[in-house]
Design an enzyme around this catalytic site. Structure first.
Site, mmCIF file in Angstrom:
data_model
loop_
_atom_site.group_PDB
_atom_site.id
_atom_site.type_symbol
_atom_site.label_atom_id
_atom_site.label_comp_id
_atom_site.label_asym_id
_atom_site.label_seq_id
_atom_site.Cartn_x
_atom_site.Cartn_y
_atom_site.Cartn_z
ATOM 1 N N ALA A 27 0.821 -1.143 0.089
ATOM 2 C CA ALA A 27 -0.029 -0.046 -0.038
ATOM 3 C C ALA A 27 0.780 1.359 -0.017
ATOM 4 C CB ALA A 27 -1.015 0.111 1.205
ATOM 5 N N ARG A 39 -5.949 0.646 6.314
ATOM 6 C CA ARG A 39 -5.930 0.761 7.719
ATOM 7 C C ARG A 39 -5.610 1.970 8.416
ATOM 8 N NH1 ARG A 39 -2.686 -4.347 6.641
ATOM 9 N NH2 ARG A 39 -1.026 -3.085 5.335
ATOM 10 N N ASP A 107 -4.837 -1.451 -7.276
ATOM 11 C CA ASP A 107 -5.152 -0.247 -8.091
ATOM 12 C C ASP A 107 -4.888 -0.239 -9.570
ATOM 13 O OD1 ASP A 107 -2.403 0.363 -8.028
ATOM 14 O OD2 ASP A 107 -2.691 1.112 -5.916
ATOM 15 N N HIS A 122 -3.476 -9.634 -4.993
ATOM 16 C CA HIS A 122 -4.755 -9.530 -4.391
ATOM 17 C C HIS A 122 -5.885 -9.268 -5.561
ATOM 18 C CE1 HIS A 122 -2.977 -8.524 -0.313
ATOM 19 N NE2 HIS A 122 -2.703 -9.933 -0.470
ATOM 20 N N CYS A 158 -25.839 -13.763 -17.446
ATOM 21 C CA CYS A 158 -26.237 -15.066 -17.010
ATOM 22 C C CYS A 158 -27.244 -14.639 -15.548
ATOM 23 C CB CYS A 158 -25.261 -15.951 -16.589
ATOM 24 S SG CYS A 158 -24.289 -15.728 -15.060
HETATM 25 ZN ZN LIG Z 1 -22.386 -14.098 -15.702
#
Ligand SMILES: [Zn+2]
Length: 263
Positions: A27, A39, A107, A122, A158
């Protein structure tokens, strides 16, 4: 530990000697682009409890809270631009001096700065994904739907659950990315750990494994980290300031880099 006044010169020296350096970022590199550490006081997570992945899957209320938080944090992320630190890493990669950036950030600022091999432990906030059919959606379009009053956006194909392509608490890290990151940690000879507190497992064990395997370790972070005592160089200063200094040291204007890495 006090910062070493010769840190820039020393880091540049290690980069010159290295043949396969990697960067590991957290970060701290993006706070310099105006993205608050989650944080930190005032960070979005000081106002919201993060939604656990399991709760997101089973509770409509949790999904509503999740999207409320995304909606509120959207412009903060959208406005952020890469800073000197991101740009320096892109330059080092372009010059053949670092092999990859492994990041805990979501980011997308490394890619925007020009880094090509970026391993996102992440995930990314740069797209949303349908958890059922895996279709990808542009977060701008999802934000428009949220602002138009939709509380829980659904997949237009969907009808499945949509989620940001970031890794939530309780969700496992992408196995292929993690495997590649550990592979790099075994082959690297220099890790630049930048803006990470190096406490979150398993990400923090990547620099540790590299160090145990004989790599050099440089840590640039505002606060102490548990790996400081193992590091070859520890600096408590701005990442942008240090890395732009390192780039100037490595590539004086008008001069190509010596010892260009061959990989
Ligand atoms: Zn879908």
């Amino acid at each position: 530990m006090n910062s070493d006044p010769k840190a820039v010169e020393k880091i540049a020296g290690l980069i010159r000697e290295s043949r396969r350096a990697i960067a590991f970022t957290g970060a701290g590199i993006s706070t310099e682009s105006g993205i608050p550490d989650f944080r930190s006081p005032g960070g979005i997570w000081s106002r919201y409890q993060p939604v656990l992945y399991q709760d997101f899957l089973r509770s409509e209320d949790a999904r509503r809270r999740y999207w409320q938080m995304k909606k509120e944090g959207y412009y903060e992320l959208k406005r952020a631009r890469p800073n000197e630190g991101h740009r320096a890493l892109a330059r080092l990669e372009a010059e053949g001096k670092i092999a990859a950036v492994i990041t805990q950030n979501i980011d997308g600022l490394h890619q925007e700065a020009g880094s090509r091999r970026v391993l996102e432990l992440h995930g990314t906030s740069r797209h949303c994904i349908c958890l059922d059919c895996q279709a990808r959606f542009d977060p701008d379009e999802i934000q428009q739907r949220l602002e138009a009053g939709v509380e829980i956006p659904q997949c237009g194909i969907c009808g499945g659950l949509l989620k940001s392509a970031t890794v939530s608490f309780g969700q496992s890290l992408p196995a292929d990315v993690l495997a590649e990151a550990f592979e790099l940690s075994m082959s690297t000879d220099l890790v630049l750990a930048l803006g990470s507190s190096l406490v979150v497992e398993p990400a923090c064990s990547i620099p540790l494994q590299a160090k145990n395997n004989g790599a050099r370790l440089v840590i640039v972070n505002h606060a102490d980290t548990p790996l400081d005592s193992l590091a070859d160089i520890v600096v408590h200063r701005s990442i942008g300031e240090i890395l732009s200094g390192v780039v100037r040291e490595c590539f004086p204007v008008g001069q190509a880099c010596r010892n260009r890495a061959t990989q």
